[in-house]
Structure formats: structure tokens, C-alpha cells
Design an enzyme around this catalytic site. Structure first.
Site, PDB file in Angstrom:
ATOM      1  N   ALA A  70       0.816  -1.209   0.000  1.00  0.00           N
ATOM      2  CA  ALA A  70       0.000   0.000   0.000  1.00  0.00           C
ATOM      3  C   ALA A  70       0.852   1.263   0.000  1.00  0.00           C
ATOM      4  O   ALA A  70       0.446   2.285  -0.557  1.00  0.00           O
ATOM      5  CB  ALA A  70      -0.938  -0.001   1.202  1.00  0.00           C
ATOM      6  N   GLN A 179      -6.490  -0.907   5.810  1.00  0.00           N
ATOM      7  CA  GLN A 179      -7.138  -1.418   7.020  1.00  0.00           C
ATOM      8  C   GLN A 179      -8.563  -1.888   6.771  1.00  0.00           C
ATOM      9  O   GLN A 179      -9.125  -2.620   7.595  1.00  0.00           O
ATOM     10  CB  GLN A 179      -7.152  -0.327   8.103  1.00  0.00           C
ATOM     11  CG  GLN A 179      -5.797   0.146   8.551  1.00  0.00           C
ATOM     12  CD  GLN A 179      -5.008  -0.917   9.298  1.00  0.00           C
ATOM     13  OE1 GLN A 179      -5.551  -1.900   9.796  1.00  0.00           O
ATOM     14  NE2 GLN A 179      -3.696  -0.737   9.366  1.00  0.00           N
ATOM     15  N   SER A 197      -3.228  -3.561   0.759  1.00  0.00           N
ATOM     16  CA  SER A 197      -2.039  -4.245   1.242  1.00  0.00           C
ATOM     17  C   SER A 197      -2.366  -5.696   1.542  1.00  0.00           C
ATOM     18  O   SER A 197      -3.323  -5.991   2.257  1.00  0.00           O
ATOM     19  CB  SER A 197      -1.508  -3.560   2.499  1.00  0.00           C
ATOM     20  OG  SER A 197      -0.405  -4.257   3.033  1.00  0.00           O
ATOM     21  N   HIS A 199      -0.567  -8.004   3.327  1.00  0.00           N
ATOM     22  CA  HIS A 199      -0.277  -8.526   4.667  1.00  0.00           C
ATOM     23  C   HIS A 199      -1.194  -7.967   5.745  1.00  0.00           C
ATOM     24  O   HIS A 199      -1.142  -8.402   6.896  1.00  0.00           O
ATOM     25  CB  HIS A 199       1.195  -8.280   5.034  1.00  0.00           C
ATOM     26  CG  HIS A 199       1.498  -6.898   5.507  1.00  0.00           C
ATOM     27  ND1 HIS A 199       1.657  -6.585   6.828  1.00  0.00           N
ATOM     28  CD2 HIS A 199       1.691  -5.745   4.828  1.00  0.00           C
ATOM     29  CE1 HIS A 199       1.938  -5.289   6.954  1.00  0.00           C
ATOM     30  NE2 HIS A 199       1.961  -4.764   5.754  1.00  0.00           N
ATOM     31  N   CYS A 323       4.751   2.307  11.500  1.00  0.00           N
ATOM     32  CA  CYS A 323       5.703   3.150  10.777  1.00  0.00           C
ATOM     33  C   CYS A 323       6.290   4.230  11.670  1.00  0.00           C
ATOM     34  O   CYS A 323       7.314   4.827  11.352  1.00  0.00           O
ATOM     35  CB  CYS A 323       5.015   3.795   9.569  1.00  0.00           C
ATOM     36  SG  CYS A 323       4.495   2.598   8.325  1.00  0.00           S
TER      37      CYS A 323
END
Length: 382
Positions: A70, A179, A197, A199, A323
Site C-alpha cells: 500500500a 485497514q 495491502s 499482509h 511506521c
């Protein structure tokens, strides 16, 4: 092993997605862009996965561009549309004040090219201020970016209402779905671009996708020079096994969405009831418009970093975006929502997912309650 409750950071791979990924390393050990039989088999596997990703979010397979994740997809949105928007004199970018760092920084990079980047404020519950949006989004606005579900407080944003504002002014609406995809129902009709994304929804790491609406796709400029893969938008040899695992994870998430969402919500509510029984606790973000598996909670007189560390032998939780995990500063998301600094510093983020059990919740409730009590006791003695 500790109970894993950090699904916003990473969702452990679904066993079927893991098996499909490993099997693909043997079955499709070839370059999917080659024209011989080995390459064709790998190519067909990639295209099947592209269809699975597209089906999860309601897109056409041709509108899915595979990326490394992402973060790359978010960057491609802003850098890829830069020249087009400059030519159209639409050099205003509006992004939510509580966006993921990959959106915030990618948008802010446009300032080097004399773009105006403004931040859309949120209410104290984390929901965007639509009245402010109506004033800030003007006819010279090129891109508006707001995540469907926030990465820290799990708040679900009113994208349909926002989309009406953006399209009335002739802009494009992007949403980071990292999310949200596979966890809630999505209406892609209100979006022009969206990032996903693998994962975050039980697939392998290192793979993701950008949804680009059919009419927008020809206008996006690639940012990597190379062989022109992904319809010329993202050069580089695709990792077939990762694409396969990603596709299987999307298919499983779609099939299990309703059942998993209901079960995770019940577990979340059970844990939240226990945690709110602790004196001085406060739920951060909307109590209703939030992801089924999200809890973001503050505890008076407890440091969030200390609490996450104290819990690490029993429960894996975090204090916010991974992050920003190395930063000692309080969550910028919580500060943007107007939380006092001391409350932002006392928050932890809990993420439940498909593999979470009732036993996990029982362990987590006991461990967090005990840790809060012990840390407060240490603080009083200090």
C-alpha cells in the site's frame, strides 16, 4: 507465545494463503512476463490472482495494478498524477489530518512542485469534518485522499458523502484501504483510486495493489523506468507466488467477511467491556463507526509505551502506527483528534482478527488489567 492483538500492524497469514504461496514457488518458478509455456503458466496464475483481488473490492481486473504494498500504491497516486494535475492547473491536494504516514509524506512531497497541500480536520471522534471539507475542496483541487478506515483508531470515514463533494468540484478521490479491505463492505463507485495491502488481510508481505478507475488509468504516469509491466504503470518482474498468496487471501476474506466481522466484533466488545471497567480508561474514536476488531484506549496515569512493553510477554499490542513505532512522540492521529498530550501518550492500539479466540480475549483482559494496576502502583511509589 504471547496472544497476538496487533492486526492493524500485520495480519498473520491465513494457512490456506500460506500453503498457496509456498506451492506457487514450486509450480510457477518462472518469469510471468515470458512467452514460453513456463512463463504462460505463471502469467495465468498472476491474472487469476488479479481477478481475486478485484472481486474482493468490486473492481474490474484491468483496474488492478500490482505493487509492493500500500505504501508504494499511495506514492504512485500522488507522483503519478502530478504532471496531469499541474497541466490542468489543479494544484491543490486535500488529505485527511489523520492519514497514514505514507499518504502524508507522499502528498507533502508535491510541495516541491508548488502544489498546495492542506489537511482536512477531524472531529474529536476521528470522523472528518464534512463542513470543513465543503469549504476546503474547491474547483482547483486535484486529489482528495482519506482512508476508509483509520490505521490507529479504526474510525470508518463517510466516503460516500465526501465523494459527492469531490466530484462536484471535479477532483479525484483516493482512499487507503489497507485497514478496510476484507474487513468491511466497500463501495468502489465512490472512489477513483484505492490502495490495498496483502499482509493486512492475511496474505504474504511485500505485495499490494492500486485500484485505478478505468477512465483515470490512462492518465496515471509510471514512476519506475523499466520493462513496462502492469500496463506500463509499474515496471518490474511480478513475484508470482506473492501474487498467488495475495489472491487467495482476498478470496478467503471475501468468503468469510460477514461471519468473521460479526465474530470479531463480539470478541472486541467483550474485551472493551472489561477494559472500560478499569478506572480512568477512555475509548478513543467513534464508538460506533469503527472497524470490528479495533480498540484504541487510554488509561490515566499510565504511559502507553510502558504498558505495551510491560505486556510483551503476555499480549502483543502497539501504541500506534508501526511506521512511527520508533518515535517517542505521542500519536499524531490522537493529537489531531484533540486529545490532550498526556492522554495521547497513555494510549494503546489493540487489533483483533480472524484467528483471535475467546481464550485470547480472557488472557488479554487479565493481563492488561493487571499491568495497568501495577504500572500505576509503580508510578505512585516513584
Amino acid at each position: 507465545m504471547p496472544v497476538y492483538l496487533d492486526y492493524h500492524s500485520h495480519a498473520p497469514m491465513h494457512p490456506a494463503a500460506r500453503a498457496a504461496t509456498f506451492e506457487a514457488y514450486e509450480r510457477f518458478d518462472s518469469n510471468p512476463h515470458s512467452t514460453h509455456i513456463h512463463g504462460t503458466l505463471a502469467h495465468d496464475a498472476v491474472e487469476n490472482s488479479r481477478g481475486q483481488v478485484a472481486h474482493l473490492i468490486g473492481a474490474r481486473p484491468s483496474e488492478i495494478v500490482f505493487t509492493s504494498g500500500a505504501t508504494e500504491a499511495n506514492n504512485l497516486v500522488f507522483s503519478g498524477l502530478r504532471d496531469l494535475l499541474a497541466a490542468q492547473n489543479k494544484k491543490k491536494v486535500v488529505i485527511g489530518a489523520v492519514e497514514h504516514p505514507s499518504v502524508l509524506k507522499a502528498a507533502q512531497a508535491l510541495r516541491r512542485d508548488n502544489f498546495e497541500v492542506v489537511f482536512l480536520p477531524v472531529h474529536s471522534d476521528g470522523l472528518i469534518d464534512l463542513d470543513a471539507a465543503a469549504e476546503m475542496i474547491t474547483t482547483d483541487t486535484g486529489i482528495v485522499s482519506v482512508a476508509a478506515a483509520n490505521h490507529e483508531v479504526g474510525v470508518l470515514q463517510p466516503l460516500a458523502a465526501l465523494s459527492k463533494l469531490v466530484r462536484t468540484r471535479g477532483g479525484l478521490l483516493h482512499s487507503d484501504l489497507a485497514q478496510a479491505a476484507g474487513k468491511i463492505e466497500l463501495d468502489l463507485r465512490v472512489l477513483d483510486l484505492a490502495s490495498i495491502s496483502s499482509h493486512k488481510l492475511g496474505g504474504p508481505g511485500g505485495i499490494g495493489a492500486l485500484y485505478v478507475r478505468r477512465l483515470v488509468k490512462p492518465k496515471l504516469k509510471p514512476q519506475l523506468a523499466g520493462g513496462g509491466q502492469e500496463a506500463g504503470l509499474r515496471s518490474g518482474t511480478l513475484p508470482t507466488p506473492l501474487c498467488v498468496g495475495f489472491g487467495v487471501a482476498c478470496q478467503l476474506a471475501e468468503q468469510e467477511l460477514a461471519e468473521t466481522s460479526d465474530r470479531v466484533r463480539r470478541l472486541r466488545d467483550s474485551l472493551l467491556t472489561e477494559l472500560l471497567a478499569i478506572s480512568g480508561s477512555k475509548l478513543n474514536g467513534s464508538a460506533t463507526a469503527r472497524l470490528p476488531g479495533n480498540i484504541n484506549i487510554s488509561f490515566d496515569d499510565v504511559d502507553g509505551e510502558a504498558l505495551a512493553y510491560h505486556l510483551q510477554q503476555s499480549v502483543s499490542v502497539s501504541t500506534g502506527s508501526t511506521c512511527s513505532a520508533k518515535s517517542l512522540e505521542p500519536s499524531p492521529v490522537l493529537l489531531a483528534m484533540g486529545l490532550p498530550r498526556h492522554m495521547a501518550e497513555s494510549a494503546i492500539r489493540i487489533g483483533l482478527g480472524p484467528l483471535t479466540t475467546e481464550h485470547d480475549i480472557e488472557i488479554a483482559a487479565r493481563a492488561i488489567t493487571a499491568s495497568v494496576s501495577e504500572l500505576r502502583s509503580i508510578r505512585r511509589r516513584a
